[in-house]
Design an enzyme around this catalytic site. Structure first.
Site, PDB file in Angstrom:
ATOM      1  N   GLY A  11      23.698  43.678  -8.365  1.00  0.00           N
ATOM      2  CA  GLY A  11      23.718  44.153  -9.786  1.00  0.00           C
ATOM      3  C   GLY A  11      22.419  43.713 -10.593  1.00  0.00           C
ATOM      4  O   GLY A  11      22.352  43.281 -11.751  1.00  0.00           O
ATOM      5  N   GLY A  12      21.194  43.600  -9.614  1.00  0.00           N
ATOM      6  CA  GLY A  12      20.039  43.194 -10.615  1.00  0.00           C
ATOM      7  C   GLY A  12      19.405  44.478 -11.126  1.00  0.00           C
ATOM      8  O   GLY A  12      20.041  45.608 -11.094  1.00  0.00           O
ATOM      9  N   LEU A  13      17.985  44.485 -11.191  1.00  0.00           N
ATOM     10  CA  LEU A  13      17.428  45.698 -11.873  1.00  0.00           C
ATOM     11  C   LEU A  13      17.601  46.921 -10.707  1.00  0.00           C
ATOM     12  O   LEU A  13      17.760  48.037 -11.200  1.00  0.00           O
ATOM     13  CB  LEU A  13      15.891  45.439 -12.211  1.00  0.00           C
ATOM     14  N   ALA A  14      17.188  46.793  -9.543  1.00  0.00           N
ATOM     15  CA  ALA A  14      17.231  47.877  -8.814  1.00  0.00           C
ATOM     16  C   ALA A  14      18.671  48.456  -8.679  1.00  0.00           C
ATOM     17  O   ALA A  14      19.096  49.799  -8.741  1.00  0.00           O
ATOM     18  CB  ALA A  14      16.691  47.556  -7.265  1.00  0.00           C
ATOM     19  N   SER A  24      21.509  37.950 -12.715  1.00  0.00           N
ATOM     20  CA  SER A  24      20.710  38.268 -11.709  1.00  0.00           C
ATOM     21  C   SER A  24      19.383  37.641 -11.872  1.00  0.00           C
ATOM     22  O   SER A  24      18.978  37.387 -12.766  1.00  0.00           O
ATOM     23  CB  SER A  24      20.781  39.701 -11.290  1.00  0.00           C
ATOM     24  N   SER A  57      16.718  39.078 -11.505  1.00  0.00           N
ATOM     25  CA  SER A  57      15.630  39.864 -11.884  1.00  0.00           C
ATOM     26  C   SER A  57      15.247  39.236 -13.377  1.00  0.00           C
ATOM     27  O   SER A  57      14.013  39.189 -13.679  1.00  0.00           O
ATOM     28  CB  SER A  57      16.089  41.440 -12.263  1.00  0.00           C
ATOM     29  N   HIS A 113       4.083  31.793  -3.935  1.00  0.00           N
ATOM     30  CA  HIS A 113       3.474  32.002  -5.104  1.00  0.00           C
ATOM     31  C   HIS A 113       2.575  30.706  -5.404  1.00  0.00           C
ATOM     32  O   HIS A 113       3.004  29.593  -5.188  1.00  0.00           O
ATOM     33  CB  HIS A 113       4.490  32.221  -6.264  1.00  0.00           C
ATOM     34  N   ARG A 160      -2.619  32.611 -15.384  1.00  0.00           N
ATOM     35  CA  ARG A 160      -3.958  32.926 -14.911  1.00  0.00           C
ATOM     36  C   ARG A 160      -4.459  34.185 -15.606  1.00  0.00           C
ATOM     37  O   ARG A 160      -5.676  34.220 -15.804  1.00  0.00           O
ATOM     38  CB  ARG A 160      -4.050  32.785 -13.324  1.00  0.00           C
ATOM     39  N   GLU A 214      13.956  44.513  -3.988  1.00  0.00           N
ATOM     40  CA  GLU A 214      13.352  43.625  -3.026  1.00  0.00           C
ATOM     41  C   GLU A 214      14.210  43.416  -1.874  1.00  0.00           C
ATOM     42  O   GLU A 214      13.569  43.177  -0.730  1.00  0.00           O
ATOM     43  CB  GLU A 214      13.307  41.999  -3.877  1.00  0.00           C
TER      44      GLU A 214
END
Lengths: 244, 661
Positions: free
Chosen positions: B13-16, B42, B44, B257, B273, B397
């Site tokens: 249930g994240g963005l996608a 989630s 996201s 990262h 940055r 992802e």
């Protein structure tokens, strides 16, 4: 003893309401403190090494997702943002947040409550306009966008609800989180709802007029949302509605 | 045993997942979303810096368009991506952001007139045009030609997730949280749903659907040091892998990262940055320009992370050995900027490190070190998002669609999540509309029973091992041997040790025997799944004897376009296997719009060139030249070079301010 290597005493309320044999009890755990230790690390260590059965909720562990609200020495706060070094005597008592359904130990069902809140206040843009997504977007005054963002930062962690005396007295009180959502949409130019519409949603004692201005919500909000100011603003608008 | 029926089942249930749910619901389907946590929790939500979309509104993004976004994305991927997918994506991203604006995401907007900014340590004045006033702003991010990353301060993912989740709530989409899919129900090459475990009651039930989508995010928690949330354990990947039919693509492509804060590993956005922050070593020296004279701190993430580690290895880090780190200095941006646009960064730094990054000079510098951040690899799908198991889709992802190849650009993750929710979500909905459920309840009940017996089996194990210790060992192996710098010897050891750990998951004892709210039991069925995924990553990395994007081999430093311009496919064909089987899917240079070349950052001369690259480049140049001469526009030229399919509503032109309508 090396500095930072002291022993913490963490007492936790353990109770599983889904198990008829379970009775609430405080359990004490001894954990060796590590440098920059948060309650996320302390509780994870307890679950890994001392009590595989201990229940609590973490997701992002960075103060962003709002999963880990609990009572820390009686005060509702995000456990992941709580540093053990801030407890001078090394003693920490953890209890689940009140006002929400208890799942087990420190885990409460904020998700279900927040879904209900979202539906009650219609926590989305209400519009009759059709947006052509191939075209340049609607212009929004940058200051208004910032103002909306300020309120949109709410992570629905439930700490304001757990801090609220009105909520204890009135089980259906919408809480600061719900009132904040109303203000957020009322100032959003995309939303066509007017004050009369919002009055229908929260113009009663389970809404804006239930608030006794004790402001536990503002004191404990981990995102520093200006709840006091926004609730006052909403109340004055809603009083006008009631008087018309 | 309960069986729930729906048209479309979405796991995650994240963005996608939520955007796909909206897509299916809009097409009139009955959708159920399963999520381990309340959906607004989630991962996201943790995306800070922004979303790439070539709106070209602000001064520094003027002239931006889909073509530039495409080139940046392909170069960022080190030519590992599917260029047709990249085209589908860049053309839909502006539409996605405009849709989200209409749904209430409070994007930071442009104010007409002059403002000051820090570029290359110097204060500059930027004048925003009057006709851009009130439009969506953008900031600079790594590996991009224009300032393309749109943002809501530094809580972009949060605002996006809440808006999309609220759209799902508005549509009355059935969202069931604190539930975990533990296996897929499939028969004869088709997927029919999933067996789901209620994480509160422990009850198993079946969710049967016409189509099933996995949108469960990444697998960062295979590593100890990661920015990822604790739920990002790759369980969704394991569900697909365990069918034996669905391969995982490019699992060795793992992003580190550059600037998580030390020691917690909590992310500090690339926006630091992008907005002008710099990296300094123990002497306070800004070292990135020494390595990357052109892009400096804003080369792609894989390159910056490696340069930092390289510099630390030279003894220029702060502190000793493995604990060594460098400084991120955003104090030069000024307090006002930080407190407005990098507020969560400031909050994180104060809360977790007691440092206020707005304090001038060294006292405001933040300790940073690269850590696992993103999973480019995932469930391999075709361009519509469907896997080799019919009716099983994947997006975001979790999927290897494959937009990012071997390195994802900052700002392209939440962008992909929403865009794939639109594109793949629509294809998924079309599938659900066109198919029936034709599976017997008996077969479904057997599927539940099988999982129930598996849990019983785990509870009866009586061995000396502890599942939490096995998990910790796995995370250490991944950190130490499958990290930023990799080599054959350590990868061989990693595969061997992970396989050994996998076998030990059958030699554990789960102390409490209850099936309800027993976290040790939960770990006991999850960790073997995680080890399967870890083995796909480690074996993929071991066998890929080249360096591409985030996959860097000390013993094979060059990108090898002759032998390795291919996508790794990992299969787990038999339940009793202890290692994945690897196959490779070649990428066809002769079809590429942008043939392989130098990325513009990273070490030069580090490519084993494929002769086809020059041939195709010549062909592309000629077509471009001829068509330009013939007065064709950039859309017509693109269509000639590499035609691609996309739903009509998303293929439509994106208008920008200044275009004549």
């Amino acid at each position: 003893m090396k500095k930072g290597a002291r022993e913490l005493t963490i007492s936790i309320l353990k109770f599983n309401p889904h198990d008829s044999n379970s009775r609430p009890k405080m359990v004490e755990y001894k954990v060796k403190e590590r440098p920059s230790m948060s309650l996320f690390l302390a509780l994870s260590t307890i679950r890994e090494k001392l009590d595989h059965d201990l229940a609590f909720d973490f997701v992002c562990r960075a103060g962003i997702c709002g999963s880990c609200g609990m009572l820390v020495n009686g005060k509702p706060q995000l456990a992941c943002k709580t540093q053990t070094k801030d407890f001078k005597d090394g003693k920490i008592t953890l209890m689940p947040m009140p006002a929400f359904e208890l799942i087990k130990d420190l885990s409460v069902d904020t998700g279900k409550w927040m879904n209900g809140m979202s539906k009650r206040v219609g926590s989305w843009i209400h519009t009759s306009e059709h947006t052509d997504i191939g075209k340049v977007e609607k212009r929004i005054d940058p200051d208004v966008a910032d103002e909306i963002f300020e309120l949109d930062r709410c992570i629905e962690c439930g700490i304001c609800v757990a801090s609220c005396i009105t909520k204890i007295m009135r089980p259906d009180f919408i809480g600061a989180v719900g009132l904040n959502r109303v203000v957020r949409f009322s100032i959003d130019p995309h939303d066509e709802r007017r004050d009369t519409d919002f009055y229908e949603l929260i113009g009663d004692d389970d809404g804006i007029f239930g608030c006794m201005s004790l402001m536990g919500c503002e004191d404990h909000c981990p995102k520093d949302i200006p709840l006091q100011q926004k609730i006052a603003y909403l109340r004055s608008k809603m009083v006008n509605q009631r008087n018309t | 045993m309960k069986i729930h029926y729906c048209d479309s089942l979405i796991i995650g249930g994240g963005l996608a997942g939520l955007r796909s749910a909206v897509a299916a619901s809009t097409k009139g389907l009955n959708v159920t979303v399963i999520s381990m946590v309340p959906v607004k929790r989630s991962h996201s939500a943790a995306a800070q810096g922004g979303m790439q979309a070539s709106l070209g509104n602000s001064k520094m993004s003027q002239g931006d368009n889909e073509d530039l976004h495409f080139v940046d994305t392909v170069k960022g991927s080190d030519w590992g991506c599917d260029q047709e997918v990249a085209r589908m994506f860049v053309n839909t991203a502006p539409k996605a952001i405009r849709e989200l604006a209409a749904w209430g995401v409070p994007w930071t907007r442009i104010k007409e007139g002059s403002r000051s900014a820090i570029i290359n340590e110097e204060k500059v004045t930027i004048d925003e045009d009057p006709d851009a006033d009130g439009l969506i702003h953008s900031r600079d991010f790594g590996g991009t030609k224009k300032w393309r990353t749109c943002f809501s301060a530094d809580a972009t993912g949060h605002s996006m997730l809440f808006s999309v989740a609220n759209e799902a709530i508005k549509r009355d989409i059935e969202i069931q949280d604190r539930k975990e899919a533990i296996s897929l129900i499939h028969k004869e090459d088709r997927c029919y749903g999933a067996v789901v475990r209620d994480l509160i009651t422990g009850e198993l039930s079946a969710y049967v659907a016409k189509g099933t989508m996995i949108a469960t995010g990444g697998y960062g928690r295979l590593y100890r040091t990661t920015t990822n949330a604790v739920i990002c354990e790759g369980i969704g990947h394991a569900l697909a892998l365990e069918t034996g039919k669905v391969p995982l693509g490019n699992m060795e492509a793992v992003q580190f990262h550059p600037t998580p804060i030390v020691p917690s590993g909590i992310l500090l956005t690339e926006g630091c940055r992008g907005d002008g922050g710099v990296l300094r070593d123990k002497d306070g020296h800004r070292f990135m320009p020494d390595y990357e004279p052109e892009k400096k701190e804003l080369a792609s993430r894989d390159v910056v992370a490696r340069r930092m580690m390289e510099h630390i290895k030279k003894g220029k880090g702060v502190g000793e050995g493995r604990e060594s780190y460098v400084w991120l200095d955003i104090s030069i941006l000024g307090r006002e900027h930080i407190e407005k646009n990098l507020r969560d960064v400031q909050d994180i730094a104060i809360t977790f490190n007691g440092i206020d990054p707005a304090d001038e000079g060294k006292s405001g510098w933040l300790p940073v070190h690269p850590a696992q951040h993103y999973s480019m690899g995932g469930i391999r799908t075709d361009r519509t998002g469907e896997t080799k198991l019919r009716g099983l889709f994947s997006a975001g992802e979790a999927a290897c669609w494959d937009l990012h190849g071997f390195n994802r650009l900052g700002g392209n993750s939440v962008s992909e999540a929403v865009v794939s929710g639109m594109i793949v979500g629509n294809y998924f909905a079309d599938y659900c509309k066109a198919h029936d459920i034709n599976i017997s309840t008996n077969y479904v009940q057997e599927s539940i029973r099988k999982q129930d017996l598996e849990l019983d089996r785990i509870l009866t194990l009586e061995g000396p091992e502890d599942i939490f210790e096995i998990k910790a060992k796995m995370q250490d192996i991944m950190d130490n041997k499958v990290g930023v710098f990799r080599n054959g010897l350590e990868l061989k050891e990693a595969v061997y040790e992970l396989e050994e750990l996998y076998e030990k998951t059958d030699q554990i004892t789960v102390k409490a025997k209850n099936k309800i709210h027993n976290d040790e039991l939960t770990e006991a069925y999850r960790v073997p799944k995680m080890l399967k995924i870890a083995l796909c990553v480690a074996k993929g990395a071991r066998d890929r004897t080249e360096s591409r994007g985030a996959h860097y081999r000390e013993d094979y430093e060059k990108r090898d376009d002759v032998n390795w311009l291919s996508r790794t496919l990992a299969y787990w064909r038999n339940e009793e296997d202890t290692l994945p089987e690897l196959e490779y899917e070649p990428l066809d240079i002769t079809m590429m719009e942008l043939p392989p070349g130098f990325r513009g950052y990273g070490k030069k001369g580090n490519i084993i060139e494929n002769p086809d690259s020059a041939i195709r480049q010549k062909e592309v140049d000629e077509i471009r030249q001829e068509m330009t001469k013939a007065g064709k526009d950039r859309v017509e030229i693109q269509n000639e070079l590499m035609p691609y399919k996309l739903q009509r509503e998303y293929k439509a032109i994106n208008y920008r301010v200044g275009d004549r309508l």
